[in-house]
Scaffold this active site. Structure first.
Site, short mmCIF file in Angstrom:
data_model
loop_
_atom_site.label_atom_id
_atom_site.label_comp_id
_atom_site.label_asym_id
_atom_site.label_seq_id
_atom_site.Cartn_x
_atom_site.Cartn_y
_atom_site.Cartn_z
N ASP A 190 9.26 2.82 -0.16
CA ASP A 190 8.25 3.51 0.64
C ASP A 190 8.49 3.16 2.11
O ASP A 190 8.21 2.05 2.56
CB ASP A 190 6.85 3.06 0.18
CG ASP A 190 5.74 3.79 0.93
OD1 ASP A 190 6.05 4.49 1.92
OD2 ASP A 190 4.58 3.65 0.52
N LYS A 234 4.16 8.95 9.10
CA LYS A 234 3.89 8.31 10.41
C LYS A 234 4.85 8.80 11.51
O LYS A 234 4.66 9.89 12.02
CB LYS A 234 3.88 6.79 10.23
CG LYS A 234 2.74 6.42 9.25
CD LYS A 234 2.28 5.01 9.24
CE LYS A 234 1.00 4.93 8.42
NZ LYS A 234 1.06 4.12 7.22
N TYR A 264 0.86 -1.19 0.00
CA TYR A 264 0.00 0.00 0.00
C TYR A 264 0.89 1.23 0.00
O TYR A 264 1.88 1.29 0.75
CB TYR A 264 -0.89 0.00 1.24
CG TYR A 264 -1.77 1.23 1.36
CD1 TYR A 264 -2.83 1.45 0.47
CD2 TYR A 264 -1.57 2.16 2.38
CE1 TYR A 264 -3.64 2.57 0.59
CE2 TYR A 264 -2.39 3.28 2.51
CZ TYR A 264 -3.42 3.48 1.61
OH TYR A 264 -4.22 4.59 1.73
C1 LIG Z 1 0.41 4.64 5.85
C2 LIG Z 1 1.16 4.42 4.60
C3 LIG Z 1 1.02 5.27 3.49
C4 LIG Z 1 0.01 6.37 3.44
O1 LIG Z 1 0.25 7.33 4.41
P1 LIG Z 1 -0.99 8.32 4.83
O2 LIG Z 1 -0.35 9.25 5.79
O3 LIG Z 1 -2.02 7.43 5.41
O4 LIG Z 1 -1.44 8.98 3.58
C5 LIG Z 1 1.82 5.05 2.40
N1 LIG Z 1 2.71 4.05 2.37
C6 LIG Z 1 2.87 3.21 3.41
C7 LIG Z 1 3.89 2.12 3.34
C8 LIG Z 1 2.08 3.35 4.54
O5 LIG Z 1 2.20 2.49 5.55
#
Ligand SMILES: *Cc1c(COP(=O)(O)O)cnc(C)c1O
Length: 434
Positions: A239, A267, A144
């Protein structure tokens, strides 16, 4: 014990907001439950409007590595807020946070702050396309990367070359520019690069896929992707929105020895406030406006309160270096959860890395790709989730979310959680036996 007030509030919310929530998983649909309205978080615990208390393993889905309301972070936020909410101008906390990230993350030579992980990945792709002059993006099924259009595309029935969107509202053009491959399959990856490598702007991957369960990858697989990107002139994007400052101060890149061209963060770097960032090689970051031709901006980007929270969080992590201790505690806790499930007669797989783990209620070994997850695992988890809440343990409300420990989940808290979970496992086992 019933969540009467939460249920009342939720039925009102359903009339006002889609699903009654601001983000879908929170609606508890995946666990057939009622979302708890949280009034307070303190250390490892949550309280809800019905006066119930829970040990929290959701951690706001990842940011809260220091637990709720860490006093130093709270003070930093209070002080920043008292001085003004937003200026639309650069600030010293922003500079300090940038400095920490550049010093600590091996792949980041320069960084740009945004407001979410979604924005970070969306912007990183734009930079990669500008850098390579190509359009095609490769992602992996089970990873994701936020909800920007290009990344809501999934493989349809094993045909990686023709992406099918997993959301309505995505244009055919976007789908055409996105390819999806399964994780854990170098063979497929190699033939994809042979066929389409020269059109590829970027491959993006979670080095530790943690949004579709915890699908731990072989390092070989990650390195093969990096090598193929290099060979074919595509940007290699890792990511690190979850893994950044979760796997260690240098994230997944440092842990696995990866050298991404661009990484995305979020995060933890916001300490619980809305922050994302992307950064990487100078060559790439120089393309970003106002230095370069890639436009990307934000009214509230680098917001002083968010920057203060992020700075305080990283400085605590830097000073206390809790990672080894956290990982030990998590490995042990994951093993105890598996034992508790099995003692009740349930099958469980509980993979873990650093301070995250995943509870998968099925037989066998931990899957490395999305198709290794059995259908029944989700319904078993739904029952477990509800029983765990009744026993004072708050897991994220979906079988496909991972659980997090924080630095304040000490041994007493974890013992208490095991006791609660043991009761929950026995109830689920009884239910299954009936
Ligand atoms: C949480 C997450 C996102 C998206 O971040 P948001 O702040 O929710 O938009 C993208 N990539 C990874 C790997 C994530 O865990």
């Amino acid at each position: 014990m019933d969540s009467v007030r939460s249920a009342d509030l939720h039925s009102k919310a359903l009339r006002l907001m889609p699903g009654g929530v601001s983000s879908p998983v929170r609606a508890f649909l995946a666990v057939n439950g009622t979302p708890r309205y949280i009034t307070q978080g303190k250390g490892p615990r949550l309280k809800d409007v019905d006066g119930m208390e829970y040990i929290d393993f959701c951690g706001s889905f990842g940011p809260l590595i220091l637990g709720h309301a860490h006093p130093v972070v709270v003070d930093a936020v209070k002080m920043a807020a008292a001085k003004g909410m937003s200026f639309g101008a650069p600030g010293e906390d922003e500079l300090a946070l940038a400095e920490h990230i550049v010093h600590l993350h091996p792949a980041v030579e320069r960084v740009r702050f945004v407001n979410s992980g979604t924005e970070a990945v969306m912007s990183a792709l734009r930079v990669a396309r500008a850098w390579t002059g190509r359009d095609l993006i490769l992602k992996f099924d089970g990873c994701y990367h936020g909800h920007s259009d290009a990344l809501l595309v999934k493989a349809g029935s094993g045909l990686a070359t023709f992406g099918i969107s997993s959301s309505r509202g995505i244009t055919a053009g976007t789908v055409k520019d996105s390819a999806v491959l399964p994780l854990d399959d170098e063979e497929r990856m190699r033939s994809f690069f042979e066929e389409r490598g020269e059109n590829l702007a970027a491959a993006v991957i979670e080095a530790v896929p943690a949004n579709n369960g915890l699908l731990l990858q072989r390092i070989r697989f990650l390195k093969t992707l990096e090598r193929l990107c290099r060979k074919h002139g595509a940007a290699f994007i890792v990511d690190e929105v979850i893994t950044g400052f979760r796997l260690g101060l240098g994230g997944a890149s440092e842990r696995f020895g990866l050298k991404p061209d661009i990484v995305t963060l979020g995060k933890i770097i916001g300490g619980g406030l809305p922050v994302g960032a992307y950064g990487g090689r100078n060559e790439c970051m120089s393309l970003v406006s106002p230095e370069g031709p890639v436009y990307q901006a934000g009214t509230l980007s680098g917001n002083p309160i968010a920057m203060a929270a992020g700075r305080a969080t990283l400085e605590i992590l830097l000073k206390t270096k809790p990672y080894l201790r956290l990982e030990k505690a998590t490995t042990q806790f994951a093993r105890r959860i598996k034992e508790a499930a099995e003692a009740a007669g349930l099958s469980a797989v509980v993979p873990s890395i650093a301070s995250m783990f995943w509870l998968l209620l099925q037989d066998g070994s931990a899957p490395r790709s999305a198709n290794g997850i059995e259908k029944e695992a989700a319904s078993s988890f739904a029952r477990l989730h509800d029983a765990a809440l009744q026993h004072g343990v708050y897991f994220p409300p979906s079988a496909f979310e991972v659980e997090f420990l924080s630095t304040v989940h000490d041994q007493d808290v974890l013992d208490e959680a095991i006791e609660g979970l043991s009761g929950a496992f026995r109830e689920v086992a009884n239910h299954n036996g009936r």
